[in-house]
Write an enzyme that holds these catalytic residues in place. Structure first.
Site, PDB file in Angstrom:
ATOM      1  N   GLY A 248       0.834  -1.196   0.000  1.00 58.33           N
ATOM      2  CA  GLY A 248       0.000   0.000   0.000  1.00 58.33           C
ATOM      3  C   GLY A 248       0.865   1.240   0.000  1.00 58.33           C
ATOM      4  O   GLY A 248       2.027   1.217  -0.421  1.00 58.33           O
ATOM      5  N   GLU A 268       5.605  -3.475   0.831  1.00 63.68           N
ATOM      6  CA  GLU A 268       5.683  -3.173  -0.607  1.00 63.68           C
ATOM      7  C   GLU A 268       4.956  -1.848  -0.798  1.00 63.68           C
ATOM      8  O   GLU A 268       3.722  -1.804  -0.753  1.00 63.68           O
ATOM      9  CB  GLU A 268       5.012  -4.283  -1.417  1.00 63.68           C
ATOM     10  CG  GLU A 268       5.659  -5.645  -1.271  1.00 63.68           C
ATOM     11  CD  GLU A 268       7.034  -5.719  -1.888  1.00 63.68           C
ATOM     12  OE1 GLU A 268       7.412  -4.817  -2.658  1.00 63.68           O
ATOM     13  OE2 GLU A 268       7.752  -6.681  -1.584  1.00 63.68           O
ATOM     14  N   LEU A 269       5.713  -0.769  -1.007  1.00 64.64           N
ATOM     15  CA  LEU A 269       5.106   0.566  -0.978  1.00 64.64           C
ATOM     16  C   LEU A 269       5.162   1.214  -2.367  1.00 64.64           C
ATOM     17  O   LEU A 269       5.271   0.522  -3.361  1.00 64.64           O
ATOM     18  CB  LEU A 269       5.795   1.396   0.100  1.00 64.64           C
ATOM     19  CG  LEU A 269       5.855   0.703   1.485  1.00 64.64           C
ATOM     20  CD1 LEU A 269       6.642   1.532   2.476  1.00 64.64           C
ATOM     21  CD2 LEU A 269       4.474   0.397   2.025  1.00 64.64           C
ATOM     22  N   CYS A 302       2.018   0.499  -8.750  1.00 65.62           N
ATOM     23  CA  CYS A 302       3.267   0.844  -8.053  1.00 65.62           C
ATOM     24  C   CYS A 302       4.455   0.840  -9.004  1.00 65.62           C
ATOM     25  O   CYS A 302       5.446   1.507  -8.754  1.00 65.62           O
ATOM     26  CB  CYS A 302       3.504  -0.108  -6.900  1.00 65.62           C
ATOM     27  SG  CYS A 302       3.583  -1.825  -7.407  1.00 65.62           S
TER      28      CYS A 302
HETATM   29  P1  NAD Z   1      -3.446   2.443   1.175  1.00 65.87           P
HETATM   30  O1  NAD Z   1      -2.156   2.536   1.909  1.00 65.87           O
HETATM   31  O2  NAD Z   1      -4.411   3.550   1.297  1.00 65.87           O
HETATM   32  O3  NAD Z   1      -4.254   1.127   1.576  1.00 65.87           O
HETATM   33  C1  NAD Z   1      -3.652  -0.153   1.507  1.00 65.87           C
HETATM   34  C2  NAD Z   1      -4.327  -1.057   2.527  1.00 65.87           C
HETATM   35  O4  NAD Z   1      -4.029  -0.575   3.843  1.00 65.87           O
HETATM   36  C3  NAD Z   1      -5.846  -1.106   2.422  1.00 65.87           C
HETATM   37  O5  NAD Z   1      -6.295  -2.417   2.694  1.00 65.87           O
HETATM   38  C4  NAD Z   1      -6.275  -0.169   3.532  1.00 65.87           C
HETATM   39  O6  NAD Z   1      -7.587  -0.433   4.013  1.00 65.87           O
HETATM   40  C5  NAD Z   1      -5.236  -0.489   4.586  1.00 65.87           C
HETATM   41  N1  NAD Z   1      -5.069   0.529   5.619  1.00 65.87           N
HETATM   42  C6  NAD Z   1      -5.380   1.844   5.571  1.00 65.87           C
HETATM   43  N2  NAD Z   1      -5.079   2.436   6.744  1.00 65.87           N
HETATM   44  C7  NAD Z   1      -4.571   1.478   7.542  1.00 65.87           C
HETATM   45  C8  NAD Z   1      -4.069   1.459   8.872  1.00 65.87           C
HETATM   46  N3  NAD Z   1      -4.038   2.566   9.622  1.00 65.87           N
HETATM   47  N4  NAD Z   1      -3.609   0.299   9.373  1.00 65.87           N
HETATM   48  C9  NAD Z   1      -3.625  -0.829   8.632  1.00 65.87           C
HETATM   49  N5  NAD Z   1      -4.099  -0.875   7.365  1.00 65.87           N
HETATM   50  C10 NAD Z   1      -4.555   0.269   6.831  1.00 65.87           C
HETATM   51  O7  NAD Z   1      -3.046   2.186  -0.349  1.00 65.87           O
HETATM   52  P2  NAD Z   1      -3.999   2.055  -1.606  1.00 65.87           P
HETATM   53  O8  NAD Z   1      -4.522   3.413  -1.939  1.00 65.87           O
HETATM   54  O9  NAD Z   1      -4.954   0.933  -1.464  1.00 65.87           O
HETATM   55  O10 NAD Z   1      -2.902   1.627  -2.677  1.00 65.87           O
HETATM   56  C11 NAD Z   1      -2.060   2.567  -3.256  1.00 65.87           C
HETATM   57  C12 NAD Z   1      -0.634   2.449  -2.794  1.00 65.87           C
HETATM   58  O11 NAD Z   1      -0.201   1.095  -2.812  1.00 65.87           O
HETATM   59  C13 NAD Z   1       0.284   3.182  -3.735  1.00 65.87           C
HETATM   60  O12 NAD Z   1       1.198   3.940  -2.995  1.00 65.87           O
HETATM   61  C14 NAD Z   1       0.987   2.064  -4.493  1.00 65.87           C
HETATM   62  O13 NAD Z   1       2.242   2.405  -5.007  1.00 65.87           O
HETATM   63  C15 NAD Z   1       1.067   1.015  -3.434  1.00 65.87           C
HETATM   64  N6  NAD Z   1       1.278  -0.306  -4.028  1.00 65.87           N
HETATM   65  C16 NAD Z   1       2.501  -0.899  -3.910  1.00 65.87           C
HETATM   66  C17 NAD Z   1       2.736  -2.133  -4.494  1.00 65.87           C
HETATM   67  C18 NAD Z   1       4.068  -2.810  -4.367  1.00 65.87           C
HETATM   68  O14 NAD Z   1       4.116  -4.007  -4.541  1.00 65.87           O
HETATM   69  N7  NAD Z   1       5.146  -2.100  -4.066  1.00 65.87           N
HETATM   70  C19 NAD Z   1       1.715  -2.777  -5.199  1.00 65.87           C
HETATM   71  C20 NAD Z   1       0.484  -2.144  -5.293  1.00 65.87           C
HETATM   72  C21 NAD Z   1       0.268  -0.910  -4.700  1.00 65.87           C
END
Ligand code: NAD
Length: 495
Positions: A248, A268-269, A302
């Site tokens: 995320g 994985e960010l 990502c």
């Molecule tokens: P996000 O961080 O908003 O959410 C990701 C997950 O975290 C969701 O399930 C969300 O409900 C959960 N979450 C939110 N707040 C939380 C908390 N306080 N504690 C625990 N969990 C929590 O990200 P998104 O908008 O769903 O995805 C976008 C991001 O993900 C982008 O930055 C993208 O680059 C990254 N991403 C990285 C990869 C990788 O493999 N490096 C792959 C896909 C997406």
């Protein structure tokens, strides 16, 4: 560039969710039971606002119950051959209902129907490869006689499961990312509590249903759906959770790292991936590859291309050809078979992306293509002359926007590529082996892709980033290793 609102729309496959459909697994999965809750939330399609499904919202108590169920399931025998069989059967089930999965992904998430169709076969393949990798996990004998005084010792180490793993996944690849976490975790004997993105729970619930129907013992996979900010702390801070595997955004990742306490973290960010285009690049190959890497999944990827660093000698030709290519792309509904760039995950995200483009323009940037938004749809946008320090230059835009920058040497391109706080993938288009290897040696990233865009991943690659792009590596073999811990056995044979 055009937009479409009607036309060739993917039909709803039999068994796919609908607003009135109550046969879908829409509760939480805790200890093998589907649990309905009083509180619910709607999953909606970002393009037309249609309610796709209504899903149970977990509370912190549900999370604690899910962790208890996962923990209890570890006491029951679930040998490697049984784990292998379950994962193989689940892969078959996913493939058998790939149309329903694709439909759900395109409705709930932010992928065109053509993009969504690629996810179920990929998830099935990840499960099969995880099952195979589970069979390859092994320990080694240890050379105890390498130290004087230890000649009479013999021993080896095993790999044991870590225990309960919390898996938290994003919306953008709603099935493949969770397969990358759940497949290796189950293959190596762990139990999982999965928290999918609240925008995209449908594919996760189907996936869980298929694993349970394949014989997964109760409690080995639990799913809690709802808001991450409400459920996250209860999940990641539970001391029985021994590892958090998160994909995320950086800010969420940092919050989890602060809250989780002493446990293993896999992160994985995000990124704002750079692609370098050298004067000897094959532009016939580079232009479509870079456009696909930038605008697929409406740029919410990502690995998506964000910064294109183009050598002065080909800058004008490249910019013109990329703008021509983008003019041929179609924006619109994810369910329209002809659409290339669908709506972003929400109108709020589209508005944010628009504001970042506006900020760059106010600072002197010029829009070469796109720059338009309607609801959650952002037209594929090319921007040049973006000043250093603008959000488009240094943050992750996570939308269908690319920035062109003119460079006069490979060194300058590499310095600019590295001048951000991310480092997931980088790419270079060149005919020179020497330049390619210079880039490989100097780019501070998890992978350098030569003659393709940054948006390339094989599921067995070690996958992950440097700096704020993450901690640890996924990729089936690497995730399996991360999800186990060694235990040494040492016999002292001295009489
Ligand atoms: P996000 O961080 O908003 O959410 C990701 C997950 O975290 C969701 O399930 C969300 O409900 C959960 N979450 C939110 N707040 C939380 C908390 N306080 N504690 C625990 N969990 C929590 O990200 P998104 O908008 O769903 O995805 C976008 C991001 O993900 C982008 O930055 C993208 O680059 C990254 N991403 C990285 C990869 C990788 O493999 N490096 C792959 C896909 C997406």
């Amino acid at each position: 560039m055009s937009t479409r609102k009607g036309g060739s729309v993917a039909p709803r496959p039999p068994g796919s969710p609908s607003p009135s459909d109550t046969t879908e697994p829409q509760g939480l999965l805790i200890g093998g039971s589907w649990v309905r809750t009083d509180r619910t939330f709607d999953v909606t399609n970002a393009f037309d606002g249609e309610r796709v499904a209504t899903i149970s919202a977990a509370t912190a108590d549900h999370v604690t119950a899910a962790v208890s169920a996962a923990d209890a399931s570890l006491a029951l025998d679930f040998p490697l051959h049984a784990r292998y069989d379950v994962l193989m059967r689940a892969a078959d089930r996913i493939e058998a209902s790939q149309d329903e999965y694709a439909w759900a992904i395109a409705r709930e998430g932010s992928k065109t129907i053509r993009e969504a169709r690629r996810e179920p076969p990929r998830a099935a393949s990840i499960l099969r490869q995880s099952a195979e990798e589970g069979r390859r996990l092994h320990g080694e004998t240890l050379p105890f006689d390498s130290r004087a005084g230890s000649e009479n010792r013999v021993g080896y180490y095993f790999r044991f499961p870590i225990g309960v793993i919390a898996a938290i996944t994003p919306f953008n690849d709603p099935l493949a990312v969770l397969a990358h976490k759940v497949g290796p975790a189950i293959a190596t004997g762990n139990a999982v509590v999965l928290k999918p993105a609240s925008a995209t729970p449908l594919s996760a619930l189907r996936f869980a249903r298929d694993l349970m129907a394949s014989g997964l013992p109760d409690g080995r996979l639990n799913v809690v759906t709802g808001s991450g900010s409400e459920l996250g702390d209860a999940l990641v801070s539970d001391p029985r959770v021994r590892m958090v595997t998160f994909t995320g955004g950086v800010r969420t990742g940092e919050h989890i790292a602060r809250t989780a306490g002493l446990k293993k973290l896999s992160m994985e960010l995000g990124s704002n991936s750079p692609v370098i285009v050298m004067p000897d690049a094959d532009l016939d190959r580079a232009v479509p590859a870079i456009a696909s890497g930038a605008f697929a999944q409406a740029g919410q990827n990502c690995l998506g291309v964000q910064r294109i660093l183009i050598h002065d000698r080909v800058y004008d030709a490249f910019a013109r050809r990329l703008a021509d290519h983008v003019a041929g792309l179609t924006a619109g509904s994810s369910m329209d078979e002809r659409v290339d760039v669908c709506a972003m995950i929400s109108a709020a995200q589209a508005t944010r992306v628009e504001s970042w483009v506006q900020q760059a323009v106010e600072l002197g940037a010029r829009i070469l293509a796109g720059g338009k938004r309607e609801g959650a749809v952002v037209w594929p946008t090319i921007v040049e002359h973006v000043p250093r320090g603008a959000r488009l230059d240094c943050d992750e835009v996570y939308g269908p926007v690319v920035v062109l920058a003119r460079v006069s040497s490979l060194d300058e391109a590499i310095d600019r590529a590295n001048a951000v706080n991310y480092g997931l993938h980088a790419a270079i288009f060149t005919a020179s082996l020497a330049d390619a290897f210079t880039a490989v040696q100097r780019l501070m990233v998890g992978a350098v892709i030569v003659n393709d865009s940054t948006d390339y991943r094989l599921d067995v690659m070690p996958f992950g980033g440097t700096k704020s792009s993450g901690i640890g590596r996924e990729g089936i073999q690497f995730a399996c290793a991360e999800m186990t811990q060694t235990r040494v056995v040492c016999f002292n044979l001295q009489k």
